[in-house]
Design an enzyme around this catalytic site. Structure first.
Site, PDB file in Angstrom:
ATOM      1  N   CYS A   1       0.834  -1.201   0.000  1.00  0.00           N
ATOM      2  CA  CYS A   1       0.000   0.000   0.000  1.00  0.00           C
ATOM      3  C   CYS A   1       0.873   1.258   0.000  1.00  0.00           C
ATOM      4  O   CYS A   1       1.646   1.467  -0.918  1.00  0.00           O
ATOM      5  CB  CYS A   1      -0.986  -0.055   1.180  1.00  0.00           C
ATOM      6  SG  CYS A   1      -2.283   1.192   1.090  1.00  0.00           S
TER       7      CYS A   1
ATOM      8  N   HIS B   1      -3.948  -5.133   0.477  1.00  0.00           N
ATOM      9  CA  HIS B   1      -3.446  -5.581   1.776  1.00  0.00           C
ATOM     10  C   HIS B   1      -3.488  -7.114   1.851  1.00  0.00           C
ATOM     11  O   HIS B   1      -4.550  -7.682   2.097  1.00  0.00           O
ATOM     12  CB  HIS B   1      -4.287  -4.975   2.893  1.00  0.00           C
ATOM     13  CG  HIS B   1      -4.049  -3.512   3.045  1.00  0.00           C
ATOM     14  ND1 HIS B   1      -3.027  -3.012   3.816  1.00  0.00           N
ATOM     15  CD2 HIS B   1      -4.653  -2.443   2.480  1.00  0.00           C
ATOM     16  CE1 HIS B   1      -3.025  -1.699   3.735  1.00  0.00           C
ATOM     17  NE2 HIS B   1      -4.001  -1.318   2.925  1.00  0.00           N
TER      18      HIS B   1
ATOM     19  N   GLU C   1      -2.427  -9.017   4.095  1.00  0.00           N
ATOM     20  CA  GLU C   1      -2.740  -9.463   5.460  1.00  0.00           C
ATOM     21  C   GLU C   1      -4.233  -9.364   5.754  1.00  0.00           C
ATOM     22  O   GLU C   1      -4.695  -9.804   6.804  1.00  0.00           O
ATOM     23  CB  GLU C   1      -1.911  -8.663   6.473  1.00  0.00           C
ATOM     24  CG  GLU C   1      -2.381  -7.233   6.753  1.00  0.00           C
ATOM     25  CD  GLU C   1      -2.019  -6.203   5.683  1.00  0.00           C
ATOM     26  OE1 GLU C   1      -1.550  -6.588   4.595  1.00  0.00           O
ATOM     27  OE2 GLU C   1      -2.242  -5.003   5.947  1.00  0.00           O
TER      28      GLU C   1
END
Lengths: 258, 205
Positions: free
Chosen positions: B80, B185, B187
């Protein structure tokens, strides 16, 4: 194409999920971490935890919940309820939540939106708006809604559309919009409210309150132009599953994540 | 330590760390230069806005450490804002980026699509242009989670690894040798995201 999101909402009090959850297939239906894992597996796109712990000195319990949820699921989640300062936002984000939702505190001190957005990014700051249609029930369709705070107990006199616009200008990354008139009714989202807010802002709008059937969710996306739909009891009582909802939406040509 | 997750202020670093550890890699959140130099792979995460974050990165003296690491050939993953910092400039801020990748960071230009919300927030598809090693086994069209208002525009199109359609096709990941940048993202992208992190971890030997 960006997918329309389905977001289960869990009410948590002192670390336990308190209402509306009635799963037979979970050992402990009061454990927010177990429920988060369950909904993740079911295909939830995101989760919202609403901390309804009354006492602020027990807030640390929620931090522990956030930490455990973040270690268990790998989808985004938001924490809301009673958040009124930057330090609490920092604590929640640092423990692994992606966003915080602020409601009463944002009305009382709108600079909190800006300070939160500057420090953690707009995408972290969800402004929750509880809106109630003005006028009596006979003369519906006034097309105006008033903002309420303190869990719907306090009228502010503020116009919901104007407040949504202001929240956006101040740095909010998303609006979580609850129709107080529709909440718990199962007669469908307030489409006019949702569309009115959505057309007034550029940021995503999450529709909440009133879903009772598959068609309602479809309408929120197509007619209400919502970016996401928040669901609570309908999912918790297994009246609908996330899979059923996404299958239905997918069949009708809406992009969903499956 | 095998993977260093660079800590430069605000942001959700914990989720990145937990995801990497869950996959069986050792990882540490750190701002210590020698720890970063000693790592086998580096992740530059990032949530927040361009100027404060890059200013913090510089005041911690991490700019040269990052450059050195990338030049040394070590696997490097920018996530990001962490990817955006590698470019020359951003419309979000006034400060210069690290300039390791030629090109700039621009705001979504959606005048022709007024119905599209900004930020671009939620799950969207990866359209594979060049399959980088971290995309091994990832189906074309897989959905991942985004939350951003700005996106990168590399000067050299050839480094674009995936695009994503939001009003138009923007670069959702870039790849140049040992350097990987992803706008989404991992995660927070469920199984797909974990598979991508697992691929990256596998490169950090």
């Amino acid at each position: 194409m960006l997918a329309k999101r389905i977001i289960p909402c869990l009410d948590v009090k002192e670390g336990r999920v308190v209402k509306g959850v009635n799963f037979v297939d979970l050992k402990d239906a009061g454990d927010p971490v177990a429920l988060a894992a369950f909904y993740d597996k079911e295909g939830a796109d995101e989760l919202v935890f609403l901390d309804i712990t009354a006492s602020s000195d027990k807030r640390y319990i929620m931090f522990e919940v956030v930490k455990k949820v973040a270690e268990t699921i790998y989808i985004p989640f938001t924490v809301g309820g009673g958040i009124n300062d930057l330090e609490t936002i920092r604590e929640i984000i640092a423990n692994g939540a992606d966003k915080v939702s602020i409601n009463t505190a944002a009305v009382r001190d709108p600079s909190l939106i800006t300070r939160g957005a500057e420090k953690f990014g707009s995408q972290c700051v969800v402004v929750a708006i509880d809106a109630k249609r003005k006028g009596d029930k006979v003369n519906r369709g006034s097309g105006e809604w008033e903002v309420f705070t303190h869990g719907g107990r306090t009228a502010t006199g503020m116009d919901a559309v104007a407040w949504a616009k202001k929240a956006e200008q101040l740095g909010a990354g998303e609006i979580l919009l609850t129709s107080m008139d529709r909440d718990g009714t199962k007669i469908g989202y307030d489409i006019e409210l949702t569309r009115s807010i959505k057309e007034a802002v550029k940021i995503p709008v999450i529709a909440s309150g009133g879903a009772g059937a598959l068609e309602h969710i479809y309408e929120a996306f197509v007619d209400g132009k919502a970016d996401a739909a928040l669901l609570a009891s309908l999912l918790h009582y297994r009246e609908l599953t996330i899979r059923e909802i996404k299958d239905h939406l997918g069949t009708k040509g809406i992009t969903v994540r499956r | 330590m095998s993977i260093a997750i660079i800590d430069y202020g605000a942001g959700n670093l914990r989720s990145v760390e937990k995801a990497v550890q869950k996959l069986g890699f050792s990882a540490e959140i750190t701002r210590d230069k020698s720890a970063i130099r000693g790592a086998r792979g580096i992740i530059l995460p990032g949530v927040g806005s361009f100027d404060p974050a890059i200013a913090e990165l510089r005041s911690l003296g991490l700019e040269s450490v990052i450059e050195e690491a990338i030049i040394s050939g070590k696997p490097f993953l920018g996530i990001c804002l962490g990817m955006q910092h590698l470019f020359e400039s951003s419309e979000e801020g006034k400060l210069a980026g690290l300039g390791i990748i030629k090109g700039k960071v621009v705001r979504f230009a959606l005048d022709k699509n007024p119905e599209l919300s900004v930020p671009h927030m939620g799950w969207n598809r990866l359209l594979v242009k060049r399959r980088s090693p971290i995309l091994a086994g990832i189906d074309d069209g897989s959905m991942v989670y985004f939350a951003h208002t700005y996106h990168v525009r590399p000067k050299d199109d050839i480094i674009i690894s995936t695009t994503t359609d939001y009003g138009y096709d923007f670069a959702s990941s870039v790849w140049k040798d040992n350097l990987f940048g992803i706008q989404f993202h991992p995660e927070k992208s469920g199984e797909v995201g974990l598979a991508i992190l697992n691929n990256f971890g596998g490169l950090c030997k």
